[in-house]
Scaffold this motif. Structure first.
Motif, mmCIF file in Angstrom:
data_model
loop_
_atom_site.group_PDB
_atom_site.id
_atom_site.type_symbol
_atom_site.label_atom_id
_atom_site.label_comp_id
_atom_site.label_asym_id
_atom_site.label_seq_id
_atom_site.Cartn_x
_atom_site.Cartn_y
_atom_site.Cartn_z
ATOM 1 N N HIS A 86 -6.805 -18.668 23.842
ATOM 2 C CA HIS A 86 -8.200 -18.389 23.489
ATOM 3 C C HIS A 86 -8.340 -16.919 23.091
ATOM 4 C CE1 HIS A 86 -12.535 -18.083 23.610
ATOM 5 N NE2 HIS A 86 -12.646 -19.367 23.897
ATOM 6 N N LYS A 87 -8.866 -16.712 21.894
ATOM 7 C CA LYS A 87 -8.968 -15.354 21.356
ATOM 8 C C LYS A 87 -9.848 -14.446 22.215
ATOM 9 C CE LYS A 87 -9.996 -12.905 17.029
ATOM 10 N NZ LYS A 87 -10.565 -13.027 15.669
ATOM 11 N N GLY A 88 -10.829 -15.043 22.896
ATOM 12 C CA GLY A 88 -11.787 -14.238 23.644
ATOM 13 C C GLY A 88 -11.237 -13.567 24.884
ATOM 14 N N VAL A 89 -10.047 -13.982 25.349
ATOM 15 C CA VAL A 89 -9.541 -13.409 26.599
ATOM 16 C C VAL A 89 -8.207 -12.682 26.445
ATOM 17 C CG1 VAL A 89 -10.761 -15.125 28.001
ATOM 18 C CG2 VAL A 89 -8.398 -15.566 27.317
ATOM 19 N N ASP A 139 -15.518 -20.282 32.867
ATOM 20 C CA ASP A 139 -14.584 -20.734 31.823
ATOM 21 C C ASP A 139 -13.633 -19.609 31.423
ATOM 22 O OD1 ASP A 139 -15.885 -23.163 31.851
ATOM 23 O OD2 ASP A 139 -17.103 -22.740 30.060
ATOM 24 N N ARG A 140 -14.172 -18.400 31.321
ATOM 25 C CA ARG A 140 -13.356 -17.244 30.946
ATOM 26 C C ARG A 140 -12.269 -16.995 31.990
ATOM 27 N NH1 ARG A 140 -12.114 -12.807 33.721
ATOM 28 N NH2 ARG A 140 -14.240 -12.676 34.449
ATOM 29 N N LYS A 141 -12.631 -17.062 33.275
ATOM 30 C CA LYS A 141 -11.657 -16.824 34.344
ATOM 31 C C LYS A 141 -10.552 -17.868 34.323
ATOM 32 C CE LYS A 141 -14.685 -16.275 37.772
ATOM 33 N NZ LYS A 141 -15.225 -15.990 39.124
ATOM 34 N N GLU A 142 -10.939 -19.135 34.104
ATOM 35 C CA GLU A 142 -9.933 -20.198 34.030
ATOM 36 C C GLU A 142 -8.982 -19.954 32.856
ATOM 37 O OE1 GLU A 142 -12.007 -23.889 33.803
ATOM 38 O OE2 GLU A 142 -12.714 -23.812 35.878
ATOM 39 N N ARG A 170 -17.336 -13.617 24.688
ATOM 40 C CA ARG A 170 -15.931 -14.041 24.663
ATOM 41 C C ARG A 170 -15.793 -15.547 24.467
ATOM 42 N NH1 ARG A 170 -12.519 -10.083 26.170
ATOM 43 N NH2 ARG A 170 -13.319 -8.350 27.415
ATOM 44 N N MET A 171 -16.675 -16.303 25.118
ATOM 45 C CA MET A 171 -16.511 -17.755 25.138
ATOM 46 C C MET A 171 -17.454 -18.480 24.179
ATOM 47 S SD MET A 171 -14.154 -17.555 27.316
ATOM 48 C CE MET A 171 -13.732 -19.289 27.481
ATOM 49 N N ASP A 172 -18.567 -17.821 23.796
ATOM 50 C CA ASP A 172 -19.566 -18.527 22.998
ATOM 51 C C ASP A 172 -20.380 -17.515 22.191
ATOM 52 O OD1 ASP A 172 -21.070 -20.677 22.074
ATOM 53 O OD2 ASP A 172 -22.438 -20.627 23.778
#
Length: 566
Positions: free
Chosen positions: A358-361, A322-325, A290-292
């Motif tokens: 952010h597209k990942g979340v 980072d994802r949770k934030e 999701r993030m990287d």
């Protein structure tokens, strides 16, 4: 949020018969009957899963073709590329298959597509990588069943494909050397609900048999298979239950170093349960993609030393932070957008869009929004020149059909009953929002807009004993089609000691007749009034164990509370 209570029924004759066979509590027998367990033999298989219950891998269509092509690659010293998706199922599939092959064949590597640069599934970049590096065989795991054009492209380059997938095939399937997917219409494999890692595991089992090597070479990866089963939310019955059961044993007795490292960083208590895989291992693995770059998740699972595993586990742990934030911030922003537009609040669907999200979340955010506004939800962000995002449904409503009905405004879309992804021109967002609302309003039923709690049985406090709980625990691992049992106790009263803790949570001390239990209701502070008005109330809960200073006691994990009917 008001919830519907759906108390399941069980055939009384079947319950009586099963209780006569098993000699256990009738409430437990009611739950077993609901799960299709009606006699001693079925109960024995359920409570005591055996590896011998697994089906013969050769029953899967194309298994012989796949095995023969891999052995041919071994014999010819061909370079094999193990390719998989960037989620938990994909990365565990790749890690297990890569590790398995590496013990037998030195010319092997793996490839995980980058979520944002290459997108989901088999990618042209991955095939080009294989060609540039002289790989002549690609084993695709947890993807490939829809990659007709790309596999044709690989064929023109002289690269063979073996597809191990579990997603529903289209009418046209790829021209691969072998396609292992029990959901194919002409596949006679008895169990249709394996995850991608499970399909890969069956291929490893067949290779062990064909090559005359111990089955333990495949069983070594059962903890990764169990992690994929838990994360991919496939039915926890049939073969999946057996694989998850033994995978948890492996995760506790001799875990993959990556699982051990993530459990250490996550502060997991021993022994690990299926919920630890779902809520602690899986989010950290998913966060990498999701993030990287999800390749680090594979490197975690194939690590040779604990130090190496911890190195990658820390990276995944940081990605998850980072994802949770990101998902917390975006959810708050989206809720503000909705609350500021009364028309959106009153609608039967939610569509929100901000280009900087952010597209990942966005998929996680869609699920979070449903917790507040219980309706089909789409969350969009900017992706290059387009708007793209994820959609999530409420149980019972066919989200894919609703999005399909809006296809005039979409460039691309895909998904299934409960979740979907979509891409559209930015100037079409408002038009899509209006059309989606029109479709949902016309097709959704009123009950789908009210969350449902499925309750297995009425229970009295006097039934809740340590021996009762011990049998409940033997019903694990829990998951779809074998969910944690939910109970309702009628006419419960407060002892006077119930209170709000940590601002949002409700700690109950309640009694029924002369028996008292404590319980915790997370984010249920608003129910204190029902508890404290001195009238009886009905309590919906799961049974849990509280471990405090080495002292274990049974407690109730509260799901809902309503005043008892007079």
């Amino acid at each position: 949020m008001t919830k519907r209570w759906n108390i399941l029924e069980s055939d009384t004759n079947e319950v009586s018969f099963l209780q006569g066979e098993l000699k256990i509590n009738a409430t437990l027998c009611r739950i077993l009957v609901q799960r299709g367990i009606k006699n001693f033999e079925q109960a024995k298989d359920y409570f005591r899963p055996q590896l011998s219950h697994l089906h013969n891998p050769w029953q899967m269509k194309d298994m012989a073709k796949a095995v023969n092509r891999i052995i041919k690659a071994f014999d010819g010293n061909e370079k094999i590329l193990v390719f998989g998706d960037y989620d938990v199922d994909g990365t565990t599939s790749v890690a297990s298959m890569y590790s398995f092959i590496r013990k037998l064949h030195s010319e092997v590597a793996f490839y995980i597509p980058h979520r944002y640069k290459e997108g989901y599934g088999v990618s042209k970049a991955g095939i080009d990588f294989a060609k540039e590096n002289n790989f002549s065989l690609i084993i695709a795991l947890d993807c490939g069943i829809k990659s007709v054009d790309l596999i044709n492209y690989a064929n023109t380059l002289g690269i063979d494909f073996i597809v191990c997938d579990h997603h529903l095939p289209d009418e046209i399937i790829p021209d691969a050397i072998a396609i292992l997917n029990p959901k194919q219409k002409d596949c006679d494999y008895p169990f249709k609900d394996l995850c991608g890692c499970g399909v890969g595991f069956k291929l490893m089992c067949a290779l062990c048999e064909q090559m005359g090597i111990p089955l333990e070479n495949a069983l070594d990866y059962l903890d990764l298979v169990a992690t994929a089963i838990a994360a991919d939310i496939v039915p926890m019955n049939g073969e999946n239950r057996v694989l998850a059961f033994y995978g948890l044993i492996k995760a506790n007795e001799n875990p993959n170093l990556g699982i051990k490292a993530l459990a250490t960083l996550g502060g997991a208590k021993q022994p690990l349960h299926i919920n630890d895989l779902v809520f602690m291992i899986a989010p950290r693995v998913n966060a990498a993609g999701r993030m990287d770059d999800a390749s680090k998740a594979v490197r975690l699972f194939i690590a040779a030393t604990q130090e190496e595993a911890l190195y990658y586990a820390e990276q995944l742990h940081n990605d998850n932070t980072d994802r949770k934030e990101a998902d917390t911030d975006i959810t708050a922003e989206a809720l503000t957008l909705i609350s500021e537009n009364q028309l959106w609040v009153e609608r039967r669907s939610t569509v929100v869009y901000q280009p900087h999200w952010h597209k990942g979340v966005v998929g996680i955010v869609a699920s979070r929004l449903i917790e507040h506004h219980y309706k089909p939800t789409v969350v969009l962000t900017e992706s290059g020149h387009y708007a793209a995002g994820s959609a999530r449904s409420v149980p019972g409503f066919n989200l894919y059909e609703a999005i399909h009905a809006c296809r005039e405004f979409l460039l691309a879309y895909g998904g299934h009953f409960a979740a979907a992804g979509l891409t559209l021109e930015k100037h079409n967002v408002d038009l899509f929002r209006a059309k989606f609302e029109e479709v949902v309003s016309a097709t959704i039923r009123e009950e789908h807009l009210v969350p449902e709690i499925v309750i297995n049985s009425v229970i009295s406090f006097k039934e809740i004993t340590t021996s009762f709980y011990n049998i409940l625990r033997q019903m694990e691992p829990f998951g779809p089609e074998n969910m944690t049992p939910v109970f309702i106790a009628r006419n419960v009263v407060d002892t006077g000691y119930s209170k709000i803790v940590k601002e949002n949570h409700l700690r109950l001390v309640v009694k029924q007749e002369d028996l008292t239990f404590t319980g915790i209701g997370f984010n249920m502070a608003d129910k204190l009034g029902i508890v404290k008005d001195r009238h009886p109330f009905d309590l919906v809960f799961k049974i849990d164990e509280n471990d405090w200073n080495g002292q274990k006691t049974l407690q109730l994990r509260i799901e809902d509370i309503k005043a008892s009917e007079a």
